[in-house]
Write an enzyme that holds these catalytic residues in place. Sequence first.
Site, PDB file in Angstrom:
ATOM      1  N   SER A 186       3.636  -2.384   4.582  1.00 24.06           N
ATOM      2  CA  SER A 186       3.373  -1.503   3.455  1.00 24.06           C
ATOM      3  C   SER A 186       3.753  -2.168   2.151  1.00 24.06           C
ATOM      4  O   SER A 186       4.610  -3.049   2.107  1.00 24.06           O
ATOM      5  CB  SER A 186       4.172  -0.211   3.604  1.00 24.06           C
ATOM      6  OG  SER A 186       5.557  -0.516   3.521  1.00 24.06           O
ATOM      7  N   LYS A 187       3.067  -1.712   1.119  1.00 26.53           N
ATOM      8  CA  LYS A 187       3.272  -2.204  -0.240  1.00 26.53           C
ATOM      9  C   LYS A 187       4.723  -2.101  -0.676  1.00 26.53           C
ATOM     10  O   LYS A 187       5.217  -2.906  -1.435  1.00 26.53           O
ATOM     11  CB  LYS A 187       2.449  -1.306  -1.182  1.00 26.53           C
ATOM     12  CG  LYS A 187       1.382  -2.056  -1.980  1.00 26.53           C
ATOM     13  CD  LYS A 187       0.961  -1.245  -3.179  1.00 26.53           C
ATOM     14  CE  LYS A 187      -0.252  -0.403  -2.824  1.00 26.53           C
ATOM     15  NZ  LYS A 187      -1.050   0.074  -3.920  1.00 26.53           N
ATOM     16  N   ARG A 188       5.373  -1.030  -0.227  1.00 28.62           N
ATOM     17  CA  ARG A 188       6.730  -0.774  -0.673  1.00 28.62           C
ATOM     18  C   ARG A 188       7.701  -1.859  -0.187  1.00 28.62           C
ATOM     19  O   ARG A 188       8.672  -2.184  -0.844  1.00 28.62           O
ATOM     20  CB  ARG A 188       7.173   0.608  -0.180  1.00 28.62           C
ATOM     21  CG  ARG A 188       7.897   1.437  -1.193  1.00 28.62           C
ATOM     22  CD  ARG A 188       7.781   2.938  -0.883  1.00 28.62           C
ATOM     23  NE  ARG A 188       7.633   3.244   0.542  1.00 28.62           N
ATOM     24  CZ  ARG A 188       8.631   3.320   1.400  1.00 28.62           C
ATOM     25  NH1 ARG A 188       9.866   3.107   1.020  1.00 28.62           N
ATOM     26  NH2 ARG A 188       8.395   3.618   2.660  1.00 28.62           N
TER      27      ARG A 188
ATOM     28  N   ASN B   8       6.632  -5.011   1.317  1.00 28.77           N
ATOM     29  CA  ASN B   8       6.066  -6.345   1.388  1.00 28.77           C
ATOM     30  C   ASN B   8       5.016  -6.475   0.300  1.00 28.77           C
ATOM     31  O   ASN B   8       4.474  -5.479  -0.150  1.00 28.77           O
ATOM     32  CB  ASN B   8       5.364  -6.555   2.732  1.00 28.77           C
ATOM     33  CG  ASN B   8       6.187  -7.380   3.691  1.00 28.77           C
ATOM     34  OD1 ASN B   8       6.437  -8.556   3.446  1.00 28.77           O
ATOM     35  ND2 ASN B   8       6.611  -6.768   4.780  1.00 28.77           N
TER      36      ASN B   8
END
Length: 438
Positions: A254-256, A258
Amino acid sequence: MADKVRLRIAPSPTGDPHVGTAYMALFNKAFAHHRGGQFILRVEDTDQTRYNETSVREIIDSLAWLGLLPDEGPGIGGDYGPYVQTERRDLYLKNANELVERGHAYKCFCTKERLDALRTEQAARKEPPRYDGHCRYLSAEEIASNLAEGKTYTIRLKVPEEGQTTFNDLIRGDITFDNKELHDPILLKSDGLPVYHLAVVVDDHYMEISHVVRAEEWISSTPLHVMLYNFFGWDVPYFAHMPLLRNSDHSKISKRKNNTSIKWYREQGYLPEAMINFLALMGWSMPDGSELFGYADVEREFTFERVTTGGPVFDLVKLTNINGKYIRSLPDDELFARLLPYLPADMDKTRAREVLPVLKDRLTRLGEFTELTGFFFGPVPGYPATLLVPKKGTPESTQAALEQTKVLLENLPRPWTHETWESGMRALADQLGVKAGD
Ligand code: GLU
Ligand code: ZN
């Protein structure tokens, strides 16, 4: 089943091109080309609220950068277009209506209010949310009068109440689900757009996709897809579900936690061949166990038997390591050509080329060069001159030695090399009667 080999990726254009898309593109393309087939890009943009036009172009740019350009796709061409789902609406509509006519699907006139109330009741009874089949048994008269009243409807699949659906996964073997878990899902929304399940099956059929290779999060959707193929009377493709890339806490990447945007890796100065090598090691390995290899090796060696299903962790340290190895393996001139786009416009490029060999061993990302070499370009930072005086020296002897060193270095042939420096400096130290270390 036609014996053509055709594989596809089907990303949604909803933001920055995702590393997961690159990951799937790598294996889809490698397998397709290994078998002499085609690799296709199809854009799944039926979820209109999330549509973003530039991201289609960015997906293609990112795939091109990685050397994973599709053979067919939007803006690329091919005989199976259009390759964008919103341009294929009529096909979904026609096929959904055909399922209704053949008794495998039905029109559902339930209002949002009714469905909300149903969900609330089910929650109160601690039951999972599911459609109760209300419209499945409407009489022909009821349907006709609903239509006459101009009520909007969705189309739902009439899932058999009994039995099981099994499919074979090339990585995981047979997987079986109970039909009753499927609950008459919506296929076509009231705005006439398909949901993913209908669109993916219709498209994969008409585009003659032979192998559906996608992330493991789609496993639980596959029985529904198989059911659709069967109701349509179409050949079922092969399926393979690749492991999901994971954050270090093993949750889905996930963006959060990685950087998931391929653009970010490019901007940071990761080399495309390092990205490919790293992604290929996620859940797969070369038969000879080698750790450094390129796309051509994956294409030559890829088999589903070598895919492992444990969730591979996307480890930036490992990627950075691999990237450093690729940087060091490039000849200086080629490395410099690759570095140029990462240098500030006003940087002295001749000087940068001179400095490059000094930095090469330590560079892990091209984007790091400017920051690591600032002192080669700006004025020498201030320091107390006494720091230069060695233990047994005096300020005067040190100054004299430095002046002679300057003359020596100015006269060494350019570009400076380790060898000419070393022999020149050692000879000078001997001549001055000081230790080489000093
Ligand atoms: N649009 C889906 C995705 O973004 C495609 C899944 C599939 O390949 O069937 O992953
Ligand atoms: Zn209904």
